[in-house]
Design a protein around this motif. Sequence first.
Motif, PDB file in Angstrom:
ATOM      1  N   GLN A  58       0.948  -1.010   0.223  1.00 32.29           N
ATOM      2  CA  GLN A  58      -0.189   0.011  -0.025  1.00 32.29           C
ATOM      3  C   GLN A  58       0.554   1.079   0.215  1.00 32.29           C
ATOM      4  O   GLN A  58       1.902   1.161   0.600  1.00 32.29           O
ATOM      5  CB  GLN A  58      -0.999  -0.219   1.592  1.00 32.29           C
ATOM      6  CG  GLN A  58      -1.783  -1.223   1.297  1.00 32.29           C
ATOM      7  CD  GLN A  58      -2.799  -1.051   2.583  1.00 32.29           C
ATOM      8  OE1 GLN A  58      -2.592  -0.561   3.367  1.00 32.29           O
ATOM      9  NE2 GLN A  58      -3.760  -0.773   2.333  1.00 32.29           N
ATOM     10  N   SER A  59       0.696   1.628  -0.799  1.00 26.19           N
ATOM     11  CA  SER A  59       1.035   3.723  -0.666  1.00 26.19           C
ATOM     12  C   SER A  59       0.167   4.708   0.245  1.00 26.19           C
ATOM     13  O   SER A  59      -0.760   4.311  -0.698  1.00 26.19           O
ATOM     14  CB  SER A  59       1.927   4.507  -2.159  1.00 26.19           C
ATOM     15  OG  SER A  59       2.356   3.588  -2.507  1.00 26.19           O
ATOM     16  N   GLU A  61      -0.247   8.795   1.817  1.00 32.62           N
ATOM     17  CA  GLU A  61       0.705  10.459   1.673  1.00 32.62           C
ATOM     18  C   GLU A  61       0.337  10.780   3.033  1.00 32.62           C
ATOM     19  O   GLU A  61      -0.946  10.346   3.247  1.00 32.62           O
ATOM     20  CB  GLU A  61      -0.465  10.918   0.463  1.00 32.62           C
ATOM     21  CG  GLU A  61       0.120  10.609  -1.359  1.00 32.62           C
ATOM     22  CD  GLU A  61      -0.365  11.458  -2.745  1.00 32.62           C
ATOM     23  OE1 GLU A  61      -0.937  12.468  -2.263  1.00 32.62           O
ATOM     24  OE2 GLU A  61       0.070  11.104  -3.574  1.00 32.62           O
ATOM     25  N   THR A  75       8.196  11.987   2.596  1.00 29.66           N
ATOM     26  CA  THR A  75       9.028  10.620   3.282  1.00 29.66           C
ATOM     27  C   THR A  75      10.448  10.790   3.046  1.00 29.66           C
ATOM     28  O   THR A  75      11.439  11.012   3.465  1.00 29.66           O
ATOM     29  CB  THR A  75       8.657   9.351   2.253  1.00 29.66           C
ATOM     30  OG1 THR A  75       7.896   9.471   2.117  1.00 29.66           O
ATOM     31  CG2 THR A  75       8.856   8.100   2.676  1.00 29.66           C
ATOM     32  N   THR A  82       5.414  10.224  -0.327  1.00 33.54           N
ATOM     33  CA  THR A  82       5.048   8.788  -0.536  1.00 33.54           C
ATOM     34  C   THR A  82       5.318   8.067  -0.139  1.00 33.54           C
ATOM     35  O   THR A  82       6.679   7.577   0.319  1.00 33.54           O
ATOM     36  CB  THR A  82       5.305   8.025  -1.924  1.00 33.54           C
ATOM     37  OG1 THR A  82       5.083   8.603  -3.284  1.00 33.54           O
ATOM     38  CG2 THR A  82       4.978   7.125  -2.405  1.00 33.54           C
ATOM     39  N   TRP A  83       4.538   7.019   1.510  1.00 32.28           N
ATOM     40  CA  TRP A  83       4.748   6.821   2.248  1.00 32.28           C
ATOM     41  C   TRP A  83       4.323   5.067   1.501  1.00 32.28           C
ATOM     42  O   TRP A  83       3.314   4.600   1.252  1.00 32.28           O
ATOM     43  CB  TRP A  83       4.418   6.612   3.721  1.00 32.28           C
ATOM     44  CG  TRP A  83       4.506   8.979   4.052  1.00 32.28           C
ATOM     45  CD1 TRP A  83       4.387   9.304   3.408  1.00 32.28           C
ATOM     46  CD2 TRP A  83       5.220   8.855   5.182  1.00 32.28           C
ATOM     47  NE1 TRP A  83       4.803  10.749   3.866  1.00 32.28           N
ATOM     48  CE2 TRP A  83       5.361  10.559   5.307  1.00 32.28           C
ATOM     49  CE3 TRP A  83       6.588   7.576   6.100  1.00 32.28           C
ATOM     50  CZ2 TRP A  83       6.289  10.583   6.064  1.00 32.28           C
ATOM     51  CZ3 TRP A  83       6.779   8.910   6.852  1.00 32.28           C
ATOM     52  CH2 TRP A  83       7.441   9.636   7.076  1.00 32.28           C
ATOM     53  N   VAL A  84       4.971   3.971   2.063  1.00 29.14           N
ATOM     54  CA  VAL A  84       5.513   3.031   1.410  1.00 29.14           C
ATOM     55  C   VAL A  84       5.410   1.987   2.450  1.00 29.14           C
ATOM     56  O   VAL A  84       6.275   2.049   3.421  1.00 29.14           O
ATOM     57  CB  VAL A  84       6.191   2.450   0.457  1.00 29.14           C
ATOM     58  CG1 VAL A  84       5.935   1.021  -0.187  1.00 29.14           C
ATOM     59  CG2 VAL A  84       5.723   3.712  -0.757  1.00 29.14           C
ATOM     60  N   ASP A  86       4.293  -2.730   3.199  1.00 29.41           N
ATOM     61  CA  ASP A  86       3.966  -3.920   2.649  1.00 29.41           C
ATOM     62  C   ASP A  86       4.297  -5.119   3.825  1.00 29.41           C
ATOM     63  O   ASP A  86       5.014  -4.983   4.747  1.00 29.41           O
ATOM     64  CB  ASP A  86       5.217  -4.747   1.509  1.00 29.41           C
ATOM     65  CG  ASP A  86       4.933  -5.257   0.743  1.00 29.41           C
ATOM     66  OD1 ASP A  86       3.542  -5.612   0.651  1.00 29.41           O
ATOM     67  OD2 ASP A  86       6.113  -5.067  -0.414  1.00 29.41           O
TER      68      ASP A  86
END
Length: 166
Positions: A58-59, A61, A75, A82-84, A86
Motif C-alpha cells: 500500500q502507498s 500520502e 517521506t 509517498t509512504w509505503v 508491505d
Amino acid sequence: MADDWRLTALLANGQIINRNVSAGLIAEEASPWHGTAAVDGSPGSEIVLVTSQGAHLQSFEMYTYRNGRLADVNTPGADENTWVIDSASLGFAGVTCGRQGTQSTVLLTSYSRVDGASPGYEGDETLYGWNGTGWTKLSETHRVYGLDDPALRTLGGWRCPGLPEF
C-alpha cells in the motif's frame, strides 16, 4: 484507476481548510482515509490517506497543517510524499513512529526475502528525526533475520499510535 477526493480539515480555531487529492483504490466504494497520528514534532496530528493498493503493498500520502494550508509531509530521505508499507512472503516495508528524547522519530524498514543456505530476510532500518522543518537521518542499520524469527511480525505495516497497522 485514480479517483479525486476533497480532504477537509477542521482546525482548532474553527477554520475549515480543503485540499484535493487523488487515490487509486481497489474497491470503488473505498475511502482513502487511513487515520491520523502525531508523526512529526509539530503540534497537531498528521492525516494519512491510502493512495494506491495492491495485493499486499500500500502507498500513502501524509498531510499536515502548515502556513495556512494542508501541506505534504514528505517521506524521510525522499523529496516526495509517498509512504509505503508491505507485508508479504517476498518482503516487508514499515513505518514506526517514536521519540528519542524530545525529538519525534520515524523508523523506516525495508526487507527482502533471501533464499539459499541461510534463508530469511535481509534489509535496512533507517531512523529519522524531525528537526522542525524536515527529517534528518539519525542512523541506519543493516540486519538479517531468519525465517522463523518472531521479529518479522514487526517489520511491515504502520506502527504509529492512531493508525491501523495495515
